[in-house]
Design a protein around this motif. Structure first.
Motif, PDB file in Angstrom:
ATOM      1  N   THR A 326       0.850  -1.207   0.000  1.00  0.00           N
ATOM      2  CA  THR A 326       0.000   0.000   0.000  1.00  0.00           C
ATOM      3  C   THR A 326       0.882   1.252   0.000  1.00  0.00           C
ATOM      4  N   LEU A 327       1.932   1.229   0.841  1.00  0.00           N
ATOM      5  CA  LEU A 327       2.846   2.375   0.869  1.00  0.00           C
ATOM      6  C   LEU A 327       3.502   2.556  -0.508  1.00  0.00           C
ATOM      7  N   ASP A 328       3.908   1.426  -1.119  1.00  0.00           N
ATOM      8  CA  ASP A 328       4.556   1.509  -2.439  1.00  0.00           C
ATOM      9  C   ASP A 328       3.608   2.127  -3.466  1.00  0.00           C
ATOM     10  N   LEU A 329       2.342   1.744  -3.378  1.00  0.00           N
ATOM     11  CA  LEU A 329       1.368   2.268  -4.345  1.00  0.00           C
ATOM     12  C   LEU A 329       1.179   3.784  -4.149  1.00  0.00           C
ATOM     13  N   ILE A 330       1.141   4.198  -2.890  1.00  0.00           N
ATOM     14  CA  ILE A 330       0.991   5.640  -2.612  1.00  0.00           C
ATOM     15  C   ILE A 330       2.172   6.400  -3.215  1.00  0.00           C
ATOM     16  N   GLU A 331       3.352   5.835  -3.020  1.00  0.00           N
ATOM     17  CA  GLU A 331       4.578   6.454  -3.542  1.00  0.00           C
ATOM     18  C   GLU A 331       4.544   6.487  -5.070  1.00  0.00           C
ATOM     19  N   GLU A 332       4.068   5.393  -5.649  1.00  0.00           N
ATOM     20  CA  GLU A 332       4.052   5.285  -7.111  1.00  0.00           C
ATOM     21  C   GLU A 332       3.014   6.233  -7.738  1.00  0.00           C
ATOM     22  N   ILE A 333       1.807   6.222  -7.214  1.00  0.00           N
ATOM     23  CA  ILE A 333       0.731   7.026  -7.827  1.00  0.00           C
ATOM     24  C   ILE A 333       0.884   8.500  -7.492  1.00  0.00           C
ATOM     25  N   ARG A 334       1.372   8.803  -6.312  1.00  0.00           N
ATOM     26  CA  ARG A 334       1.458  10.196  -5.847  1.00  0.00           C
ATOM     27  C   ARG A 334       0.076  10.861  -5.895  1.00  0.00           C
ATOM     28  N   PHE A 335      -0.790  10.397  -5.009  1.00  0.00           N
ATOM     29  CA  PHE A 335      -2.125  10.979  -4.889  1.00  0.00           C
ATOM     30  C   PHE A 335      -1.990  12.416  -4.380  1.00  0.00           C
ATOM     31  N   ASP A 336      -2.983  13.228  -4.693  1.00  0.00           N
ATOM     32  CA  ASP A 336      -3.013  14.579  -4.122  1.00  0.00           C
ATOM     33  C   ASP A 336      -3.475  14.531  -2.675  1.00  0.00           C
ATOM     34  N   VAL A 337      -4.432  13.650  -2.411  1.00  0.00           N
ATOM     35  CA  VAL A 337      -4.977  13.522  -1.049  1.00  0.00           C
ATOM     36  C   VAL A 337      -5.212  12.047  -0.753  1.00  0.00           C
ATOM     37  N   VAL A 338      -4.879  11.623   0.461  1.00  0.00           N
ATOM     38  CA  VAL A 338      -5.201  10.256   0.902  1.00  0.00           C
ATOM     39  C   VAL A 338      -5.985  10.361   2.212  1.00  0.00           C
ATOM     40  N   HIS A 339      -7.197   9.803   2.218  1.00  0.00           N
ATOM     41  CA  HIS A 339      -7.939   9.694   3.482  1.00  0.00           C
ATOM     42  C   HIS A 339      -7.673   8.302   4.007  1.00  0.00           C
ATOM     43  N   VAL A 340      -7.048   8.224   5.168  1.00  0.00           N
ATOM     44  CA  VAL A 340      -6.682   6.903   5.678  1.00  0.00           C
ATOM     45  C   VAL A 340      -7.422   6.624   6.980  1.00  0.00           C
ATOM     46  N   ALA A 341      -7.849   5.372   7.141  1.00  0.00           N
ATOM     47  CA  ALA A 341      -8.569   4.990   8.361  1.00  0.00           C
ATOM     48  C   ALA A 341      -8.089   3.619   8.821  1.00  0.00           C
ATOM     49  N   MET A 342      -8.134   3.419  10.133  1.00  0.00           N
ATOM     50  CA  MET A 342      -7.836   2.094  10.681  1.00  0.00           C
ATOM     51  C   MET A 342      -9.070   1.234  10.533  1.00  0.00           C
ATOM     52  N   TYR A 343      -8.886  -0.003  10.136  1.00  0.00           N
ATOM     53  CA  TYR A 343     -10.020  -0.921   9.994  1.00  0.00           C
ATOM     54  C   TYR A 343     -10.772  -1.030  11.321  1.00  0.00           C
ATOM     55  N   SER A 344     -12.099  -0.948  11.224  1.00  0.00           N
ATOM     56  CA  SER A 344     -12.951  -1.057  12.412  1.00  0.00           C
ATOM     57  C   SER A 344     -14.038  -2.085  12.089  1.00  0.00           C
ATOM     58  N   PRO A 345     -14.062  -3.225  12.797  1.00  0.00           N
ATOM     59  CA  PRO A 345     -15.047  -4.256  12.449  1.00  0.00           C
ATOM     60  C   PRO A 345     -16.467  -3.766  12.694  1.00  0.00           C
ATOM     61  N   ARG A 346     -17.334  -3.946  11.692  1.00  0.00           N
ATOM     62  CA  ARG A 346     -18.732  -3.525  11.803  1.00  0.00           C
ATOM     63  C   ARG A 346     -19.621  -4.757  11.901  1.00  0.00           C
ATOM     64  N   PRO A 347     -20.268  -4.955  13.025  1.00  0.00           N
ATOM     65  CA  PRO A 347     -21.171  -6.101  13.143  1.00  0.00           C
ATOM     66  C   PRO A 347     -22.217  -6.058  12.027  1.00  0.00           C
ATOM     67  N   GLY A 348     -22.470  -7.211  11.442  1.00  0.00           N
ATOM     68  CA  GLY A 348     -23.453  -7.258  10.361  1.00  0.00           C
ATOM     69  C   GLY A 348     -22.789  -7.329   8.990  1.00  0.00           C
ATOM     70  N   THR A 349     -21.505  -6.923   8.922  1.00  0.00           N
ATOM     71  CA  THR A 349     -20.796  -7.040   7.646  1.00  0.00           C
ATOM     72  C   THR A 349     -20.080  -8.383   7.612  1.00  0.00           C
ATOM     73  N   LEU A 350     -19.690  -8.804   6.413  1.00  0.00           N
ATOM     74  CA  LEU A 350     -19.036 -10.097   6.291  1.00  0.00           C
ATOM     75  C   LEU A 350     -17.704 -10.113   7.054  1.00  0.00           C
TER      76      LEU A 350
END
Ligand code: SAH
Ligand code: SF4
Ligand code: F3S
Length: 466
Positions: A326-350
């Protein structure tokens, strides 16, 4: 009577809150500066991560003493935390809340407000409570003569609701249902009304906005048709849209962005992860290579286009090696903005129900910080390259004595000038850059007003960050 709306979540919730505020204003309510001074308190909640739900529980709990002291106060709890299957638990946990309403459906709240108002004054003729925005009187000069405070220059326009995909981590489809698009004539009429109220920019909202129109009958339409129709509106100078999905972003849409002058060169297209196995477990429906090719296509057709993305770190099973991709892809694409979040398990989702949340919180946090640090460097480099260039800014607000607006590519720009630039297009030469914004000097643009505005823009919404 006065109201106070507290909002957490995505732009869809922000748009819903604006609509609720407008519907309350149409009933003669005005906005209170704080919850303590309001007769109607509305909490518009989000379920996307546990942190968002915790914020809402914290907020509603902090309002409990107020509600107990003032039983006539209407305390409403709505948005994505409210669904058929969560309602019994919410009622048990929050017995002091007067009314619950699901996302985008504030009818129960409006009915209660109407009822309370006619109890107070039986002669009151309550408006038809469809929750819609009412037309606003506009003076010949174009100035807004609404009895309420002025409208923002840039407005949200939800063009569809729901999501038909099932990313394994995501609760949104369960809370917002299946995709339903609003017909083009209805959206054009609403955009015209927003322009009559002073808007010059609209951002079209959909969970996967590229899927707009697929469900429309008898004639299937798409986002390109909608962008074209909205481009015809006089007085509207900019059109944006979000969020795009790598599976649905078509050449026709890209072509519309390239071809239509009012449509801004900015694409928000979440990748979520830089590793194929993780993408597969997320059920995203594409590989990293497919994503790379989409970005290449965008850049080939519109070289100046800015690209924003969303990333989740710490998805179940994510190894250090997979995260590194994921870090390599960010470096490669050079996005203008990245919104990043820590995974949070949601009951009801797979993923929430069937995949163990096995990346320790400390590791998730560390990965989050690594993404943030990398992106901060990249954003700074991208923004610094703009120093010395001239950018067209639509001025939306005044903040700390400076005018604030955005470039067509959605970068925040600040500049100082004694004249009134609110709502105007200004040409600004960029002098300084940070990872998050640009500072510059105005060198041209539309004719500004002679003085600062009479009013100070108030915060439209009370947004909590998650
Ligand atoms: N419809 C949009 C975004 C919806 S939710 C899309 O498909 O891109 C907004 C963002 O929240 C997502 O892009 C994702 O990055 C993040 N998100 C969703 N569910 C999450 C979860 N369970 N844990 C952490 N982040 C999540
Ligand atoms: Fe959630 Fe995926 Fe739908 Fe976006 S596309 S709202 S992440 S299910
Ligand atoms: Fe938006 Fe949160 Fe609902 S991200 S769609 S308000 S779950």
């Amino acid at each position: 009577m006065r109201y106070y709306i507290w909002t957490v979540g995505c732009q869809m919730n922000v748009a819903d809150s604006e609509r609720i505020g407008r519907a309350l204003q149409d009933r003669g309510l005005s906005e209170a500066p704080s919850a303590e001074q309001a007769d109607v308190i509305v909490l518009n909640t989000c379920s996307v991560r546990q942190a968002a739900e915790d914020k809402a529980y914290g907020k509603v709990g902090s309002l409990r003493p107020l509600k107990l002291a003032r039983p006539d106060l209407i305390l409403a709890f709505g948005g994505c935390m409210v669904a058929e299957d969560t309602l019994p638990m919410l009622r048990r946990r929050l017995p002091y809340v007067d009314v619950f309403f699901p996302p985008s459906e504030p009818q129960a709240l409006l009915d209660l407000v109407d009822q309370r108002m006619s109890e107070r004054d039986p002669t009151i003729d309550t408006p038809s409570s469809d929750g819609c925005l009412a037309p606003t009187v506009t003076a010949a000069s174009g100035a807004i003569v609404s009895p309420h405070r002025p409208f923002p220059v840039a407005r949200w326009l939800p063009v569809m609701t729901g999501c038909n995909r099932r990313c394994t981590y995501c609760i949104v489809p369960f809370r917002r249902g299946r995709e339903v698009s609003r017909p083009i004539p209805e959206l054009v009429a609403e955009a015209r009304r927003l322009v009559a109220e002073g808007a010059r920019e609209v951002t079209l909202l959909g969970q996967i906005v590229d899927r707009y129109g697929r469900d429309l009958r008898p004639e299937r339409r798409d986002l390109a048709d909608l962008l074209e129709a909205l481009s015809e509106i006089d007085g509207l100078v900019r059109i944006r849209f979000l969020t795009s999905h790598p599976r649905d972003f078509t050449d026709r849409i890209l072509d519309a962005v390239a071809r239509l002058p009012k449509v801004c060169e900015h694409i928000n297209i979440p990748v979520q992860a830089g590793d194929d196995a993780i993408l597969k477990a997320m059920w995203r429906g594409y590989t990293v290579d497919v994503y790379r090719r989409i970005v290449a296509r965008i850049r080939e057709r519109i070289p100046s286009c800015s690209i924003a993305t969303d990333i989740i770190v710490g998805f179940p099973g994510e190894t250090e090696e997979q995260f590194q991709r994921t870090l390599d892809l960010i470096e490669e694409i050079r996005f203008d903005v990245v919104h990043v979040a820590m995974y949070s398990p949601r009951p009801g989702t797979l993923a929430g129900d069937q995949m163990p949340d096995d990346v320790p919180r400390a590791v998730k946090k560390e990965r989050l910080h690594r993404v943030e640090a990398l992106q901060e460097r990249i954003s700074l480099e991208i923004n610094q390259a703009l120093i010395g260039t001239e950018q067209e800014i639509l001025v939306e607000d005044e903040e700390h004595g400076k005018w604030k607006g955005r470039t067509r590519t959605n970068k925040l720009v600040f500049f100082s000038d004694p004249r009134n630039w609110l709502g105007k297009l200004a040409v600004v030469r960029i002098d300084r850059a940070s990872p998050w914004s640009l500072q510059g000097t105005v060198v041209g643009g539309e004719e500004p007003g002679p003085a600062r505005p009479r009013w100070q823009p108030l915060p439209v919404l009370n947004l909590a960050r998650v």
